[in-house]
Design a protein around this motif. Structure first.
Motif, PDB file in Angstrom:
ATOM      1  N   PHE A 227     -62.451 -28.810  15.896  1.00  7.98           N
ATOM      2  CA  PHE A 227     -60.859 -29.204  15.859  1.00  7.98           C
ATOM      3  C   PHE A 227     -60.198 -28.534  14.921  1.00  7.98           C
ATOM      4  N   SER A 228     -58.957 -28.592  14.976  1.00  8.11           N
ATOM      5  CA  SER A 228     -57.774 -28.041  14.023  1.00  8.11           C
ATOM      6  C   SER A 228     -57.226 -28.869  12.915  1.00  8.11           C
ATOM      7  N   ILE A 229     -57.919 -30.199  12.893  1.00  5.57           N
ATOM      8  CA  ILE A 229     -57.385 -31.392  12.206  1.00  5.57           C
ATOM      9  C   ILE A 229     -56.784 -30.787  10.424  1.00  5.57           C
ATOM     10  N   TRP A 230     -58.011 -30.070   9.753  1.00  7.37           N
ATOM     11  CA  TRP A 230     -57.919 -29.769   8.521  1.00  7.37           C
ATOM     12  C   TRP A 230     -56.776 -28.870   8.367  1.00  7.37           C
ATOM     13  N   ASP A 231     -56.859 -27.882   9.298  1.00  7.61           N
ATOM     14  CA  ASP A 231     -55.721 -26.851   9.190  1.00  7.61           C
ATOM     15  C   ASP A 231     -54.599 -27.600   9.201  1.00  7.61           C
ATOM     16  N   ARG A 232     -54.197 -28.483   9.890  1.00  6.63           N
ATOM     17  CA  ARG A 232     -52.903 -28.977  10.261  1.00  6.63           C
ATOM     18  C   ARG A 232     -52.420 -29.932   8.914  1.00  6.63           C
ATOM     19  N   ILE A 233     -53.505 -30.792   8.551  1.00  7.41           N
ATOM     20  CA  ILE A 233     -53.292 -31.718   7.530  1.00  7.41           C
ATOM     21  C   ILE A 233     -53.023 -30.877   6.180  1.00  7.41           C
ATOM     22  N   LEU A 234     -53.772 -29.833   5.852  1.00  2.27           N
ATOM     23  CA  LEU A 234     -53.640 -29.005   4.785  1.00  2.27           C
ATOM     24  C   LEU A 234     -52.675 -27.729   4.755  1.00  2.27           C
ATOM     25  N   GLY A 235     -52.129 -27.711   5.961  1.00  2.00           N
ATOM     26  CA  GLY A 235     -50.825 -26.602   5.864  1.00  2.00           C
ATOM     27  C   GLY A 235     -51.510 -25.011   6.108  1.00  2.00           C
ATOM     28  N   THR A 236     -52.590 -24.992   6.718  1.00  2.00           N
ATOM     29  CA  THR A 236     -53.076 -23.722   6.890  1.00  2.00           C
ATOM     30  C   THR A 236     -53.227 -23.295   8.557  1.00  2.00           C
ATOM     31  N   TYR A 237     -52.340 -24.102   9.298  1.00  2.00           N
ATOM     32  CA  TYR A 237     -52.430 -23.990  10.450  1.00  2.00           C
ATOM     33  C   TYR A 237     -51.316 -22.798  11.023  1.00  2.00           C
ATOM     34  N   MET A 238     -51.863 -21.769  11.753  1.00  2.12           N
ATOM     35  CA  MET A 238     -50.882 -20.793  11.822  1.00  2.12           C
ATOM     36  C   MET A 238     -50.499 -21.110  13.489  1.00  2.12           C
ATOM     37  N   PRO A 239     -49.232 -21.217  13.774  1.00  2.27           N
ATOM     38  CA  PRO A 239     -48.813 -21.328  15.393  1.00  2.27           C
ATOM     39  C   PRO A 239     -48.791 -20.081  15.851  1.00  2.27           C
ATOM     40  N   PHE A 240     -49.118 -20.085  17.201  1.00  2.00           N
ATOM     41  CA  PHE A 240     -49.079 -18.678  17.856  1.00  2.00           C
ATOM     42  C   PHE A 240     -48.680 -18.964  19.430  1.00  2.00           C
ATOM     43  N   SER A 241     -48.634 -17.954  20.098  1.00  5.71           N
ATOM     44  CA  SER A 241     -48.278 -17.930  21.486  1.00  5.71           C
ATOM     45  C   SER A 241     -49.168 -16.925  22.143  1.00  5.71           C
ATOM     46  N   LEU A 242     -49.629 -17.261  23.240  1.00  4.02           N
ATOM     47  CA  LEU A 242     -50.440 -16.185  24.013  1.00  4.02           C
ATOM     48  C   LEU A 242     -49.386 -15.382  24.991  1.00  4.02           C
ATOM     49  N   VAL A 243     -49.563 -14.209  24.984  1.00  8.53           N
ATOM     50  CA  VAL A 243     -48.558 -13.322  25.651  1.00  8.53           C
ATOM     51  C   VAL A 243     -49.240 -12.213  26.284  1.00  8.53           C
ATOM     52  N   THR A 244     -48.727 -11.913  27.595  1.00 13.23           N
ATOM     53  CA  THR A 244     -49.429 -10.730  28.236  1.00 13.23           C
ATOM     54  C   THR A 244     -49.004  -9.463  27.902  1.00 13.23           C
ATOM     55  N   ARG A 245     -50.052  -8.478  27.511  1.00 12.37           N
ATOM     56  CA  ARG A 245     -49.496  -7.295  27.283  1.00 12.37           C
ATOM     57  C   ARG A 245     -49.222  -6.359  28.276  1.00 12.37           C
ATOM     58  N   GLN A 246     -48.430  -5.459  27.982  1.00  9.37           N
ATOM     59  CA  GLN A 246     -47.979  -4.490  29.095  1.00  9.37           C
ATOM     60  C   GLN A 246     -48.847  -3.858  29.764  1.00  9.37           C
ATOM     61  N   GLU A 247     -49.814  -3.230  28.875  1.00 14.09           N
ATOM     62  CA  GLU A 247     -51.031  -2.428  29.349  1.00 14.09           C
ATOM     63  C   GLU A 247     -52.281  -3.434  29.980  1.00 14.09           C
ATOM     64  N   GLY A 248     -52.003  -4.791  29.977  1.00 14.34           N
ATOM     65  CA  GLY A 248     -52.902  -5.504  30.685  1.00 14.34           C
ATOM     66  C   GLY A 248     -53.758  -6.569  29.574  1.00 14.34           C
ATOM     67  N   GLY A 249     -54.116  -7.659  29.988  1.00 16.05           N
ATOM     68  CA  GLY A 249     -54.757  -8.424  28.991  1.00 16.05           C
ATOM     69  C   GLY A 249     -53.825  -9.416  28.344  1.00 16.05           C
ATOM     70  N   TYR A 250     -54.041 -10.027  27.224  1.00 17.26           N
ATOM     71  CA  TYR A 250     -53.619 -10.949  26.505  1.00 17.26           C
ATOM     72  C   TYR A 250     -53.386 -10.658  24.973  1.00 17.26           C
ATOM     73  N   GLU A 251     -52.390 -11.040  24.195  1.00 14.19           N
ATOM     74  CA  GLU A 251     -52.495 -11.017  22.776  1.00 14.19           C
ATOM     75  C   GLU A 251     -52.089 -12.367  22.280  1.00 14.19           C
ATOM     76  N   ALA A 252     -52.848 -12.846  21.192  1.00 19.19           N
ATOM     77  CA  ALA A 252     -52.452 -14.095  20.518  1.00 19.19           C
ATOM     78  C   ALA A 252     -51.610 -13.602  19.327  1.00 19.19           C
ATOM     79  N   ARG A 253     -50.200 -13.808  19.700  1.00 20.42           N
ATOM     80  CA  ARG A 253     -49.151 -13.420  19.082  1.00 20.42           C
ATOM     81  C   ARG A 253     -48.724 -14.581  17.933  1.00 20.42           C
TER      82      ARG A 253
END
Length: 259
Positions: A227-253
């Motif tokens: 789970f991500s519980i402790w990251d969210r409670i203690l402020g160490t959660y880093m939000p991200f989005s999953l985007v498609t790379r132009q050359e193929g595949g994904y990137e967690a940005r």
């Protein structure tokens, strides 16, 4: 009744099954075709950024599993309960499920704080935890590639404490530890495969942990493996989005954190 009953004890199964499951599941990922359209990093990035060869990773994992099996065997020996007619009466299924959920929370709690401290303590990071981060681009077989001390403190002791506090039997632990191993391997697989149930159920997943392995995310997303519980409670959660790379595949940005 389980398929190994009558052939192998629950204690021996609990010791060896997670190791077998690790190599079967990680090996499955290793044998897959390149699947560039689902990768979080290109193969070129993997070759350029990773600082350790596959052969060393395999040796490191085997060493950790040797220590893990030794500690597990001793733990089962010390905690073995008397049986009736050679068979220990198992608790009801709902009780076992509660024990597994408790064990998941305990393991997450233990690993979050130990993992975070290994990043905050410069000596421990430099001499211990940095070994795991030599795999800047994670892959399945490297899930348990750690310094031996980290493997003992983070994974082996974390699993033992989860087992002892939750009160589960050796048989229940087989399912818990095998599930934990599969989840950990999946978190390091480096692939965002369609239909992956872990990506549907868990917010702490392959992309979530990939953020932590990147330079700009090393002080975030410490939570593992469930789970991500402790990251969210203690402020160490880093939000991200999953985007498609132009050359193929994904990137967690990484997204900009908001206070």
């Amino acid at each position: 009744m389980v398929f190994w009953e009558g052939y192998v004890s629950d204690e021996l199964t609990g010791t060896l099954a997670p190791i077998v499951v690790y190599w079967l599941y990680a090996g499955m990922y290793q044998l897959l075709p390149p699947l560039d359209q689902y990768r979080l990093h290109t193969r070129k990035e993997e070759e350029q950024k990773n600082l350790v060869p596959l052969s060393s990773v395999i040796k490191g994992v085997l060493l950790q599993q040797l220590v893990q099996a030794t500690v597990a065997g001793l733990m089962f020996l010390v905690t073995a309960k008397p049986s009736i007619a050679g068979s220990l009466i198992q608790p009801p299924v709902h009780v076992q499920l509660i024990q597994i959920l408790v064990a998941m929370f305990i393991m997450d709690t233990w690993q979050y704080f130990i993992h975070r401290y290994m990043h905050q303590n410069k000596f421990l990071y430099r001499h211990v935890h940095s070994q795991h981060h030599r795999l800047v681009v994670p892959y399945a077989i490297g899930a348990l590639y750690n310094h031996p001390l980290e493997g003992l403190l983070l994974d082996t002791f974390g699993g033992a404490i989860s087992f002892l506090i939750s009160g589960m039997t050796a048989r229940t632990s087989v399912f818990f530890f095998c599930f934990a191993v599969i989840k950990t391997v999946d978190d390091h697989c480096g692939l965002w495969l369609p239909g992956n149930i872990f990506h549907v159920i868990f917010q702490n997943n392959t992309a979530y942990h990939d953020i932590h392995h990147q330079l700009q995310g090393t002080k975030y997303n410490y939570s593992q493996p469930f789970f991500s519980i402790w990251d969210r409670i203690l402020g160490t959660y880093m939000p991200f989005s999953l985007v498609t790379r132009q050359e193929g595949g994904y990137e967690a940005r990484i997204l900009k954190k908001t206070s």
